[in-house]
Design a protein around this motif. Structure first.
Motif, short mmCIF file in Angstrom:
data_model
loop_
_atom_site.label_atom_id
_atom_site.label_comp_id
_atom_site.label_asym_id
_atom_site.label_seq_id
_atom_site.Cartn_x
_atom_site.Cartn_y
_atom_site.Cartn_z
N LEU A 263 13.06 8.33 -1.96
CA LEU A 263 11.63 8.07 -1.83
C LEU A 263 11.20 6.92 -2.73
O LEU A 263 10.45 6.02 -2.31
N ALA A 264 11.67 6.92 -3.98
CA ALA A 264 11.32 5.84 -4.91
C ALA A 264 11.90 4.51 -4.42
O ALA A 264 11.24 3.47 -4.52
N ALA A 265 13.12 4.55 -3.90
CA ALA A 265 13.74 3.33 -3.39
C ALA A 265 12.95 2.77 -2.21
O ALA A 265 12.68 1.56 -2.14
N LEU A 266 12.57 3.64 -1.27
CA LEU A 266 11.80 3.19 -0.10
C LEU A 266 10.48 2.57 -0.54
O LEU A 266 10.07 1.52 -0.02
N ALA A 267 9.80 3.23 -1.47
CA ALA A 267 8.51 2.71 -1.94
C ALA A 267 8.65 1.31 -2.51
O ALA A 267 7.84 0.41 -2.22
N CYS A 268 9.68 1.09 -3.32
CA CYS A 268 9.85 -0.22 -3.97
C CYS A 268 10.28 -1.29 -2.97
O CYS A 268 9.89 -2.45 -3.10
N VAL A 269 11.07 -0.92 -1.98
CA VAL A 269 11.44 -1.87 -0.94
C VAL A 269 10.19 -2.32 -0.17
O VAL A 269 10.02 -3.51 0.13
N LEU A 270 9.30 -1.37 0.11
CA LEU A 270 8.07 -1.71 0.83
C LEU A 270 7.17 -2.61 -0.01
O LEU A 270 6.55 -3.55 0.50
N VAL A 271 7.08 -2.33 -1.31
CA VAL A 271 6.28 -3.18 -2.20
C VAL A 271 6.86 -4.59 -2.27
O VAL A 271 6.12 -5.58 -2.26
N GLY A 272 8.19 -4.69 -2.32
CA GLY A 272 8.82 -6.01 -2.33
C GLY A 272 8.50 -6.79 -1.08
O GLY A 272 8.22 -7.99 -1.12
N ALA A 273 8.48 -6.11 0.06
CA ALA A 273 8.13 -6.78 1.31
C ALA A 273 6.67 -7.21 1.32
O ALA A 273 6.31 -8.18 2.00
N SER A 274 5.82 -6.53 0.54
CA SER A 274 4.41 -6.90 0.49
C SER A 274 4.21 -8.25 -0.18
O SER A 274 3.22 -8.94 0.06
N PHE A 275 5.15 -8.64 -1.07
CA PHE A 275 5.05 -9.95 -1.70
C PHE A 275 5.14 -11.05 -0.63
O PHE A 275 4.48 -12.08 -0.72
N THR A 276 5.99 -10.80 0.37
CA THR A 276 6.09 -11.75 1.47
C THR A 276 4.80 -11.76 2.28
O THR A 276 4.33 -12.82 2.70
N ALA A 277 4.21 -10.59 2.49
CA ALA A 277 2.93 -10.52 3.20
C ALA A 277 1.85 -11.25 2.43
O ALA A 277 0.97 -11.88 3.03
N ASN A 278 1.90 -11.18 1.09
CA ASN A 278 0.90 -11.89 0.28
C ASN A 278 0.90 -13.39 0.55
O ASN A 278 -0.14 -14.05 0.46
N ALA B 126 -9.91 -5.13 -1.61
CA ALA B 126 -10.89 -4.10 -1.30
C ALA B 126 -10.67 -3.56 0.11
O ALA B 126 -10.73 -2.34 0.35
N LEU B 127 -10.39 -4.45 1.07
CA LEU B 127 -10.11 -4.01 2.44
C LEU B 127 -8.83 -3.18 2.49
O LEU B 127 -8.79 -2.11 3.11
N ARG B 128 -7.81 -3.67 1.82
CA ARG B 128 -6.52 -2.98 1.84
C ARG B 128 -6.65 -1.56 1.30
O ARG B 128 -6.24 -0.59 1.95
N TYR B 129 -7.25 -1.42 0.13
CA TYR B 129 -7.34 -0.10 -0.49
C TYR B 129 -8.36 0.79 0.22
O TYR B 129 -8.19 2.01 0.29
N GLY B 130 -9.44 0.18 0.74
CA GLY B 130 -10.42 0.97 1.48
C GLY B 130 -9.83 1.57 2.75
O GLY B 130 -10.02 2.76 3.04
N ALA C 204 -2.00 -2.28 3.90
CA ALA C 204 -2.77 -1.04 3.84
C ALA C 204 -1.99 0.15 4.36
O ALA C 204 -1.91 1.20 3.70
N VAL C 205 -1.39 0.00 5.54
CA VAL C 205 -0.77 1.14 6.21
C VAL C 205 0.63 1.41 5.67
O VAL C 205 0.97 2.55 5.29
N VAL C 206 1.46 0.40 5.63
CA VAL C 206 2.86 0.59 5.27
C VAL C 206 3.05 0.62 3.75
O VAL C 206 3.60 1.59 3.20
N VAL C 207 2.60 -0.44 3.08
CA VAL C 207 2.85 -0.55 1.64
C VAL C 207 2.06 0.47 0.85
O VAL C 207 2.59 1.14 -0.04
N THR C 208 0.76 0.63 1.18
CA THR C 208 -0.08 1.50 0.37
C THR C 208 0.01 2.96 0.81
O THR C 208 0.32 3.83 -0.01
N VAL C 209 -0.27 3.26 2.07
CA VAL C 209 -0.25 4.65 2.51
C VAL C 209 1.16 5.24 2.38
O VAL C 209 1.37 6.25 1.71
#
Length: 311
Positions: free
Chosen positions: A11-26, A39-43, A220-225
């Motif tokens: 679970l921790a590994a999956l979460a960090c892989v998703l966060v790493g992919a969010s850097f590309t989305a940024n 604000a949109l993402r977290y809302g 919002a959906v993948v990285v955060t939720v």
């Protein structure tokens, strides 16, 4: 490793892989108002997470003390909003690799900080694993141009990454991963909107383009939720010390996904760094360790002075 620990590691590994992919989305959101985007993402994430808490799932919030609410506000401000703004500020005068290297040192800080606050010695495998993870993150990211301001903001990003794990620990048990994630996302959305109104005024929000919409929904959906719930479920099972080791997978995931949108390359240095990260995570998290007797596990949780008071 017990099945519960294996689940926590995955679970921790999956979460960090998703966060790493969010850097590309940024990288696809460079023209969108940053605080408004957060604000949109977290809302959106908060609205999606609340139904997942189940019927009456928010009841635990009524029993929280003022101190616990303050901790939740600090978690959102430091580990989420502050972390993201520190990365943005650092990249104004430093290459992205610089804050990436500092964030890669988070496992070292957590591996030492949490045991000391619990009055016990840092576990040698966790410290050695954290050092390997940090070295691997450095190899993946490299080192780039920077100045004193870039260094300061990168340190701020490191503190945010550490805070995202450490500050959450005391409120994770009464709230659980889903309600904790939903609550801090709601708080972070409000904090981001306030910052956006101060910095950008009426331009804090605008209609995103198709590409920006896709990136915001991914965050919002993948990285955060998905990512946040997996992260806190992982901490529940294996503790913040071992879970934070997996943050070394963030730069690895970012390096692997960057070529997909043409914002980076993956070469020999990144491959070597990925192997170091993998070795550090496997060794420090106990993935490669033999199953220990309950007596040995119990002794790990004792304060150092008690461990050495016996003949």
């Amino acid at each position: 490793m017990k099945a519960n620990s294996v689940q926590g590691a995955l679970l921790a590994a999956l979460a960090c892989v998703l966060v790493g992919a969010s850097f590309t989305a940024n990288s696809l959101l460079g023209a969108y108002p940053y605080a408004g985007g957060q604000a949109l993402r977290y809302g959106i994430a908060c609205l999606l997470l609340l139904p997942l808490t189940g019927r009456g799932g928010t009841a635990a919030l009524r029993s929280l003390s003022r101190r616990q609410w303050g901790r939740l506000a600090a978690l959102a401000a430091i580990g989420m909003v502050g972390f993201n703004l520190a990365i943005l500020a650092a990249e104004r005068t430093a290459e992205p690799a610089v804050p990436g290297v500092f964030v890669g040192c988070a496992p070292i800080v957590v591996a030492v900080l949490i045991p000391l606050t619990a009055r016990r010695r840092p576990a040698r495998p966790a410290v050695i694993g954290a050092l390997l993870v940090a070295a691997g993150a450095f190899a993946v990211q490299g080192w780039g141009r920077t100045d004193p301001a870039g260094i300061v903001w990168s340190v701020g990003a490191l503190l945010g990454e550490v805070g995202f794990a450490v500050i959450a620990v005391p409120v994770l048990r009464p709230l659980g991963p889903r309600l904790l994630s939903a609550t801090v996302c709601g708080i972070a959305a409000v904090e981001s909107l306030i910052i956006g109104l101060v910095l950008d005024g009426a331009h804090v929000l605008r209609v995103p383009t198709g590409q920006e919409s896709a990136a915001l929904l991914w965050q919002a959906v993948v990285v955060t939720v998905v990512g946040f719930v997996c992260w806190y479920m992982g901490i529940q099972r294996i503790g913040a010390e071992r879970a934070t080791l997996f943050s070394g997978l963030i730069p690895v995931s970012a390096a692997l996904t960057a070529p997909l949108v043409g914002t980076g390359t993956y070469g020999a240095a990144q491959a070597a760094g990925s192997l170091l990260v993998g070795a550090g995570v496997a060794g420090g998290s106990g993935v490669l360790a033999k199953r220990r007797r309950p007596r040995d596990v119990a002794r790990e949780g004792e304060p150092a002075h008690r461990q050495h008071s016996r003949p």
